[in-house]
Scaffold this motif. Structure first.
Motif, PDB file in Angstrom:
ATOM      1  N   HIS A 138     103.471 -29.767  50.266  1.00 49.87           N
ATOM      2  CA  HIS A 138     104.836 -28.734  50.462  1.00 49.87           C
ATOM      3  C   HIS A 138     105.297 -28.070  49.239  1.00 49.87           C
ATOM      4  O   HIS A 138     105.027 -26.837  48.955  1.00 49.87           O
ATOM      5  N   THR A 139     105.380 -29.101  48.211  1.00 47.40           N
ATOM      6  CA  THR A 139     105.403 -28.721  46.683  1.00 47.40           C
ATOM      7  C   THR A 139     104.660 -27.758  46.135  1.00 47.40           C
ATOM      8  O   THR A 139     104.735 -26.510  45.843  1.00 47.40           O
ATOM      9  N   ARG A 140     103.334 -27.981  46.286  1.00 45.20           N
ATOM     10  CA  ARG A 140     102.110 -27.205  45.897  1.00 45.20           C
ATOM     11  C   ARG A 140     102.112 -25.687  46.330  1.00 45.20           C
ATOM     12  O   ARG A 140     102.110 -24.970  45.688  1.00 45.20           O
ATOM     13  N   ASP A 141     102.375 -25.606  47.649  1.00 41.53           N
ATOM     14  CA  ASP A 141     102.503 -24.163  48.504  1.00 41.53           C
ATOM     15  C   ASP A 141     103.597 -23.712  48.012  1.00 41.53           C
ATOM     16  O   ASP A 141     103.553 -22.202  47.273  1.00 41.53           O
ATOM     17  N   LYS A 142     104.925 -24.302  47.845  1.00 37.24           N
ATOM     18  CA  LYS A 142     106.027 -23.673  47.405  1.00 37.24           C
ATOM     19  C   LYS A 142     106.247 -23.138  45.731  1.00 37.24           C
ATOM     20  O   LYS A 142     106.360 -21.950  45.435  1.00 37.24           O
ATOM     21  N   THR A 143     105.225 -23.972  45.060  1.00 35.11           N
ATOM     22  CA  THR A 143     105.300 -23.843  43.745  1.00 35.11           C
ATOM     23  C   THR A 143     104.202 -22.715  43.443  1.00 35.11           C
ATOM     24  O   THR A 143     104.568 -21.793  42.772  1.00 35.11           O
ATOM     25  N   LEU A 144     103.053 -22.891  43.739  1.00 31.32           N
ATOM     26  CA  LEU A 144     102.147 -21.918  43.635  1.00 31.32           C
ATOM     27  C   LEU A 144     102.046 -20.700  44.337  1.00 31.32           C
ATOM     28  O   LEU A 144     102.183 -19.599  43.481  1.00 31.32           O
ATOM     29  N   LYS A 181     111.976 -31.419  43.909  1.00 26.68           N
ATOM     30  CA  LYS A 181     111.909 -32.878  43.966  1.00 26.68           C
ATOM     31  C   LYS A 181     110.664 -33.781  43.778  1.00 26.68           C
ATOM     32  O   LYS A 181     110.575 -34.591  42.755  1.00 26.68           O
ATOM     33  N   THR A 182     109.519 -33.250  44.417  1.00 27.54           N
ATOM     34  CA  THR A 182     108.425 -33.948  44.146  1.00 27.54           C
ATOM     35  C   THR A 182     107.580 -33.055  43.366  1.00 27.54           C
ATOM     36  O   THR A 182     107.544 -31.781  43.544  1.00 27.54           O
ATOM     37  N   SER A 183     106.812 -33.592  42.709  1.00 23.36           N
ATOM     38  CA  SER A 183     105.768 -32.810  41.784  1.00 23.36           C
ATOM     39  C   SER A 183     104.654 -33.805  41.284  1.00 23.36           C
ATOM     40  O   SER A 183     105.061 -34.857  41.228  1.00 23.36           O
TER      41      SER A 183
END
Ligand code: SF4
Ligand code: SF4
Lengths: 146, 260, 401
Positions: free
Chosen positions: A60-66, A74-76
């Motif tokens: 989830h973080t990966r898609d949001k961030t990239l 929160k998570t990375s």
């Protein structure tokens, strides 16, 4: 048909159970993961949740961030590494270390590290890309000039 | 975590304030009287505000770069070195043709007149990027603020985007890598290109090449928001003649050149 | 079904062929694994020429796969009787060649482990993305078509399915041609003529492959093709070869006409080292003039082996043409600054060179191996030998039209 299938499933799970109890009892040749938590109690979520969902959280973080450019979530992955890298080797990779030990135990391949840096506090160095030894126009190796 | 947010917010305010201040000075001084050298230094150092945590990149912004070729000298590789350091491009390749180059210096010479220039060439961050159009999986993508990136999580390494890019801006990673910058993941089998140092921009910093070029006093590169009429880059683009390379393709580039 | 009885010697030959094909395929797989493991450093491909031999082979097979179905289409869509008994073989070959072509292309991906992503994330603005839809559907439609041909109860649908397969395959080859046709960046590509050109190329190459396979099968069974059938097919091949030639000429002439492309044409046709050699020697002489001569010379074409030789030459010519098109198109430097001389550390303004490395060659041959193995198995298991009911043909009288 269905019954045969059910029977097969039962048999299979029985075998699996046997094998896994064997592993727990230390009879298997698969070493148990050596999970050292370097900074206990600091995780972004309870252990149970992390064990079950860390991949989804990271994805989830990966898609949001990239793709959307959202930072500071929160998570990375880098957050995980900073906290979980082994104090000895500085890395989350290696048979004894956080990510790899567990993943090889669970036989789930890890695809993060062909691109991501597994070491905490790693400082990348740079080199001039190949071909820069002489400033410009040294491209003669590639063939005739047009 | 909270500490970081705090500092981020502070610097957010201070930079915004500084930017407004510079804007005011520029307005007071009269736009026509811009002395590009001095002015450029000030603005390049004035970073854009970092985006607060949790906020997505905005459509209102269009990041862009203006390169003044009259100030760029042949043989200078400062931007290239800065890029390599920042992005951890440090692998050795046996065959130079297989190495990655996110930014490179090109020397051009007009055949008829002999007039020559030197300029850095990198991904032009097209508004209508052919690489994004052709990518079969959607790995090549344009972020809301105009930065074109490769989502290496779904890139299959087909190299169709390299075929489609008119600027040879993309490189294919030919071998396993290990010494990546934690903030710049990159690896074997995927295609990559200049990211405008997206990890720096999001923190409110300038791309490494621009910062280095300015610090070294060349002042050939200017970075900013093309959509913000008060930004230095927008004003310069409005005033001087700038060129988009291969303008015939109408890709609406984020990188503009001046002096060619 | 007397001819399906194999003698022990034939049995043995069958297994030898199978083993041979299997071995080549396995070596190909190994080469692909090697390339995945060490990365494309072990290939001759670079950041200047990044599509290499695997793409030449893969694209050839995919294009020819669509064309080989032509034989079936002429039979069922246009109702020509000579072609009908050949429809099953033609369908089978189409499926096999597409599979073999995709085998090569997919294994050459930088991240071949992610082929599934190619199927699950499809970008619909990408021509490549369309092809990710074209290919599986092609398998399905042609498979269905084979079923309608082989199952008596399904015969009624054969025409309808045959027409769909025909249309679908035209679309597919248009898609393959458009992979290049939509590339605005490069002098060699971006031309509307590429789509029809690829369709015609598919006709010629597909028929050539079909004739070769058919000939081997007949030889295996000690049979001779009926001369009138043979003449029909060889004329068709000649027409396709000539049509490809026409398109190639138009493609180059239009390029020469546009001033900005003349440098590129000069490169491909005159000064570009290996490319002019392959173009004139490989494509024009070996792949076009010679086969046309063999197929039309009154003293030569009736001789056994002439059509076969012409087919082989057509295929060789096709490979040369594709090599020039794909590799030559990349080797010619991008013209970013018209009217300027450029030089850089990234080989701007410099002609790219490319030498295929062993793993690439093995992978490419591995694809052919896969096609070969599947054909041997398919032909043997499924009894696909085209058998002409000569009495019927002659009765009908006009059947050869
Ligand atoms: S310059 Fe090339 S890589 Fe960059 S956005 Fe445009 S087409 Fe894509
Ligand atoms: S190499 Fe990767 S980014 Fe480029 S077109 Fe293929 S999948 Fe997309």
């Amino acid at each position: 048909m269905l019954r045969t299938f059910r029977l097969a499933v039962c048999a299979l799970s029985a075998v699996t159970a046997l094998v896994s109890t064997g592993a727990v009892a230390g009879e298997s040749r698969v070493p148990k993961p050596a999970i050292t938590i370097e900074n206990p109690g600091k995780c972004v979520a309870p252990v149970d949740e992390m064990r079950r969902n860390h991949m989804d959280m990271l994805k989830h973080t990966r898609d949001k961030t990239l793709r959307e450019g959202v930072r500071g979530m929160k998570t990375s992955l880098n957050g995980c590494i900073e906290c979980h890298a082994s104090k000895k080797t500085g890395s989350v990779l290696g048979n004894e270390n956080f990510c790899q030990s567990c993943h090889s135990y669970a036989a789930v391949s890890l695809d993060c590290w062909s691109c991501h840096q597994p070491k905490a506090n790693f400082k990348a160095t740079g080199a001039l890309p190949a071909g820069h030894d002489s400033p410009t126009g040294n491209a003669s190796t590639a063939g005739a000039k047009q | 975590m909270t500490e970081r947010n705090q500092t981020e917010k502070n610097s957010d305010k201070s930079t915004a304030a500084r930017r407004n201040f510079i804007g005011a000075v520029a307005a007071a001084g009269g736009l026509a009287a811009i002395a590009p050298g001095i002015h450029l230094v000030q603005v390049s150092q004035a970073n854009t505000p970092p985006r607060p945590a949790g906020e997505a990149a905005s459509k209102a912004v269009r990041w862009g770069m203006l390169i003044d070729t009259t100030k760029c000298s042949s043989g200078c590789n400062d931007c290239v070195t800065a890029c390599a350091t920042e992005n951890g491009i440090n692998e050795t390749v046996k065959d130079a043709r297989q190495g990655s180059q996110w930014i490179r210096k090109i020397d051009i010479k007009e055949v008829k007149t002999g007039r020559s220039h030197s300029l850095p060439m990198m991904c032009q961050h097209c508004a209508n990027p052919p690489c994004v159009d052709v990518c079969p999986t959607g790995a090549s993508m344009k972020r809301a603020d105009g930065i074109v990136l490769v989502d290496r999580h779904i890139c299959i390494g087909c190299r169709y985007c390299m075929m489609a890019c008119p600027y040879k801006a993309r490189s294919f990673v030919h071998q396993p890598l290990t010494d990546q910058n934690p903030e710049v993941p990159r690896g074997q089998g995927c295609v990559e290109s200049c990211t405008f140092c997206v990890h720096r921009i999001d923190k409110g910093q300038q791309p490494a090449c621009v910062e280095t070029c300015t610090k070294a006093g060349h002042n050939a590169m200017l970075f900013g928001d093309l959509n913000d009429p008060n930004s230095e880059i927008a004003r310069r683009v409005a005033q001087v003649t700038t060129t988009q390379v291969r303008a015939d393709l109408k890709l609406d580039l984020g990188v503009r050149y001046q002096g060619i | 079904m007397k001819i399906e009885q194999y003698t022990p010697a034939e049995e043995r030959l069958f297994y030898i062929l199978l083993a041979f094909g299997g071995l080549v395929s396995v070596i190909g797989l190994g080469a692909a694994y090697y390339m995945e493991h060490f990365g494309h450093v072990v290939s001759g491909m670079t950041n200047q020429v990044f599509w290499g031999l695997p793409h030449v082979f893969g694209i050839f097979l995919i294009v020819a796969a669509s064309g080989v179905l032509n034989v079936a289409s002429i039979g069922s869509v246009f109702g020509k009787k000579v072609y009908k008994p050949r429809a099953p073989l033609s369908g089978l070959l189409a499926i096999i060649m597409l599979a073999a072509g995709l085998f090569i292309i997919m294994l050459d991906l930088g991240r071949a482990d992610r082929v599934l992503i190619a199927a699950t994330h499809v970008n619909l603005t990408s021509v490549f993305g369309w092809n990710m839809i074209f290919y599986p559907v092609f398998f399905g439609v042609v498979g269905l078509y084979l079923w309608t041909l082989m199952d008596r109860r399904m015969h009624g649908y054969s025409k309808a399915v045959g027409v769909s397969a025909f249309i679908w395959r035209l679309a597919m080859t248009t898609g393959t041609g458009s992979i290049f046709g939509f590339v605005v960046a490069r002098q060699a590509y971006q031309s509307a003529i590429l789509a029809p050109m690829f369709i015609i190329m598919s006709f010629a190459w597909g028929l050539a492959v079909f004739l070769l396979v058919q000939r081997s099968m007949y030889a295996w069974n000690n049979m001779e093709l009926h001369p009138s059938v043979r003449q029909r097919l060889k004329n068709l091949l000649a027409i396709f070869i000539a049509a490809v030639f026409y398109f190639v000429v138009v493609y180059h002439l239009t390029n020469i006409y546009y001033a900005k492309e003349t440098a590129f044409e000069h490169f491909i046709l005159v000064s570009g080292g290996i490319f002019p050699v392959l173009f004139w020697g490989g494509y024009i002489v070996l792949g076009t003039l010679l086969p046309l001569f063999l197929l039309y010379h009154p003293a030569i074409w009736p001789k056994s082996g002439s059509v076969c030789a012409a087919s082989i030459l057509t295929i060789i010519g096709g490979f040369c043409l594709l090599y020039v098109f794909i590799i030559g198109g990349q080797a010619f430097p991008l013209d970013m600054f018209p009217g300027m001389e450029v030089s850089s550390t990234f080989f701007d303004g410099v002609v790219g060179t490319y030498t295929p490395s062993l793993p690439e060659i093995l992978l490419s041959l591995g694809g052919l191996g896969v096609g070969f193995t599947l054909t041997v198995v398919g032909v043997r298991v499924l009894h696909f030998l085209p058998q002409d009911d000569l009495a019927k043909l002659q009765d009908a009288g006009h059947a050869f039209d």
